[in-house]
Design an enzyme around this catalytic site. Structure first.
Site, mmCIF file in Angstrom:
data_model
loop_
_atom_site.group_PDB
_atom_site.id
_atom_site.type_symbol
_atom_site.label_atom_id
_atom_site.label_comp_id
_atom_site.label_asym_id
_atom_site.label_seq_id
_atom_site.Cartn_x
_atom_site.Cartn_y
_atom_site.Cartn_z
ATOM 1 N N PRO A 12 36.002 49.689 34.718
ATOM 2 C CA PRO A 12 35.599 50.147 36.044
ATOM 3 C C PRO A 12 34.149 50.605 36.157
ATOM 4 C CG PRO A 12 36.792 51.868 34.906
ATOM 5 C CD PRO A 12 36.806 50.668 33.989
ATOM 6 N N ASP A 35 29.034 40.019 36.023
ATOM 7 C CA ASP A 35 28.969 40.504 37.398
ATOM 8 C C ASP A 35 27.822 41.507 37.547
ATOM 9 O OD1 ASP A 35 31.196 39.076 38.052
ATOM 10 O OD2 ASP A 35 32.545 40.789 38.245
ATOM 11 N N LYS A 56 28.515 38.899 42.309
ATOM 12 C CA LYS A 56 28.845 38.712 43.722
ATOM 13 C C LYS A 56 29.083 40.091 44.318
ATOM 14 C CE LYS A 56 32.392 36.056 43.144
ATOM 15 N NZ LYS A 56 32.502 35.676 41.752
ATOM 16 N N GLY A 87 34.142 42.766 36.385
ATOM 17 C CA GLY A 87 34.438 44.186 36.599
ATOM 18 C C GLY A 87 35.935 44.462 36.603
ATOM 19 N N GLY A 88 36.312 45.631 36.100
ATOM 20 C CA GLY A 88 37.723 46.035 36.115
ATOM 21 C C GLY A 88 38.566 45.104 35.267
ATOM 22 N N ASP A 89 39.670 44.644 35.832
ATOM 23 C CA ASP A 89 40.512 43.634 35.184
ATOM 24 C C ASP A 89 40.210 42.284 35.838
ATOM 25 O OD1 ASP A 89 43.244 43.305 33.463
ATOM 26 O OD2 ASP A 89 43.147 41.893 35.134
ATOM 27 N N ALA A 118 39.952 49.305 38.712
ATOM 28 C CA ALA A 118 39.432 50.471 39.429
ATOM 29 C C ALA A 118 40.554 51.437 39.846
ATOM 30 C CB ALA A 118 38.648 50.014 40.661
ATOM 31 N N MET A 169 37.872 46.748 48.231
ATOM 32 C CA MET A 169 36.908 46.166 49.180
ATOM 33 C C MET A 169 37.231 46.596 50.614
ATOM 34 S SD MET A 169 36.634 42.347 47.509
ATOM 35 C CE MET A 169 38.316 42.232 46.899
HETATM 36 N N1 SAH Z 1 38.631 43.201 39.278
HETATM 37 C C1 SAH Z 1 38.175 44.481 39.794
HETATM 38 C C2 SAH Z 1 38.102 44.498 41.313
HETATM 39 C C3 SAH Z 1 37.070 43.552 41.869
HETATM 40 S S1 SAH Z 1 36.937 43.626 43.618
HETATM 41 C C4 SAH Z 1 39.095 45.589 39.269
HETATM 42 O O1 SAH Z 1 40.117 45.280 38.657
HETATM 43 O O2 SAH Z 1 38.781 46.762 39.463
HETATM 44 C C5 SAH Z 1 35.637 44.802 43.832
HETATM 45 C C6 SAH Z 1 36.203 46.067 44.432
HETATM 46 O O3 SAH Z 1 36.811 46.853 43.408
HETATM 47 C C7 SAH Z 1 35.183 46.993 45.054
HETATM 48 O O4 SAH Z 1 34.875 46.612 46.378
HETATM 49 C C8 SAH Z 1 35.933 48.321 45.039
HETATM 50 O O5 SAH Z 1 36.891 48.361 46.062
HETATM 51 C C9 SAH Z 1 36.683 48.214 43.718
HETATM 52 N N2 SAH Z 1 35.964 48.873 42.610
HETATM 53 C C10 SAH Z 1 35.411 48.284 41.530
HETATM 54 N N3 SAH Z 1 34.892 49.207 40.697
HETATM 55 C C11 SAH Z 1 35.119 50.412 41.273
HETATM 56 C C12 SAH Z 1 34.828 51.759 40.904
HETATM 57 N N4 SAH Z 1 34.200 52.063 39.772
HETATM 58 N N5 SAH Z 1 35.222 52.746 41.744
HETATM 59 C C13 SAH Z 1 35.877 52.469 42.894
HETATM 60 N N6 SAH Z 1 36.181 51.223 43.286
HETATM 61 C C14 SAH Z 1 35.803 50.210 42.495
#
Ligand code: SAH
Length: 255
Positions: A12, A35, A56, A87-89, A118, A169
């Protein structure tokens, strides 16, 4: 050369919220496509690799998905270990399927490495479980963001039906999100919280309600943010959780 493409979850934001498998792959990578939001310390784990930003972010420069797919396929023809860092998963709102399908169609081996999404980082920051005995036993991950050509999808209905809803988002469209949830039957007083920059040093937590989401959204900045909705958020104590506030309190006590 027939390389493998690894779709790797970067977590995250905090660079130490990364799996060991991801760290090992980054150290071995010949080339990393990443990313925009990936932390520089995470990229530093791939010191010798070529690094290419393909970020993106809404409203900002974006590399067309088809071009990213082609870059990944071409890279697998030249390099042994190709990392696509997301980002994230990778498997949640990350357009992973488009990349996986393109790679499989091109005969390129692909492997996925999970990451911390996230929603989980924000829950940790909030010290508030997504589920709770006797209060919440269903969780929905949804987004109001519609991709071009997507079939009709009633994300708000799904979010309204869940005990806890995590909306990705969504913070930039707080008015539309609030309206859609209320139209779908969510009481305006249902607790909600916006979490910006979960796991990051600049994290911000804004407790609110579904009806007041538009006003609450004024208090978050330009960082990535989640809108979380559900009765589990009734008692979020922002004063004790916001790092800014903690820093301010520390300054006061130093005086
Ligand atoms: N694959 C990612 C999500 C990608 S979509 C995941 O699993 O987290 C991108 C959205 O993720 C952002 O618009 C926001 O809503 C959320 N996001 C990503 N990183 C974040 C963070 N550190 N804190 C809060 N929201 C986050």
């Amino acid at each position: 050369m027939n390389g493998t493409v690894f779709l790797v979850g970067a977590g995250p934001g905090a660079p130490d919220l990364l799996t060991l498998r991801a760290a090992r792959l980054l150290a071995q990578a010949d080339i990393v496509f990443h990313d925009a939001l990936v932390h520089p310390e995470t990229l530093a784990l791939a010191a010798p690799a070529i690094k290419i930003a393909v970020g993106k972010r809404s409203g900002k420069f974006s590399t067309a998905q088809r071009f990213i797919n082609k870059q990944l396929i071409d890279a697998a023809g030249k390099y042994q270990t190709v990392v696509r860092l997301k980002g994230g998963d990778p498997m949640l709102f990350g357009r992973a399927q488009e990349e996986i399908d393109a790679l499989i169609n091109a005969g390129v081996p692909v492997e996925i490495v999970p990451g911390i999404s996230a929603a989980f980082a924000a829950s940790a920051d909030l010290q508030c479980s997504l589920t709770r005995r006797a209060l919440a036993r269903s969780v929905v991950f949804a987004t109001p963001r519609e991709a071009a050509g997507s079939k009709h999808n009633d994300w708000a209905k799904a979010a309204a039906a869940a005990d806890t809803a995590v909306l990705y988002m969504a913070a930039g469209e707080a008015q539309r999100v609030s309206d859609a949830l209320i139209v779908s039957g969510v009481p305006p007083a249902r607790p909600a919280v916006i979490v910006e920059n979960a796991s990051g040093t600049q994290r911000k937590i804004v407790p609110t309600t579904v009806g007041d989401l538009p006003a609450a959204a004024q208090h978050v900045g330009a960082g990535p943010a989640l809108v979380m909705v559900g009765d589990v958020y009734a008692d979020v104590d922002a004063l004790n959780l916001n790092t800014d506030d903690l820093a301010a309190l520390a300054r006061i006590s130093l005086r």
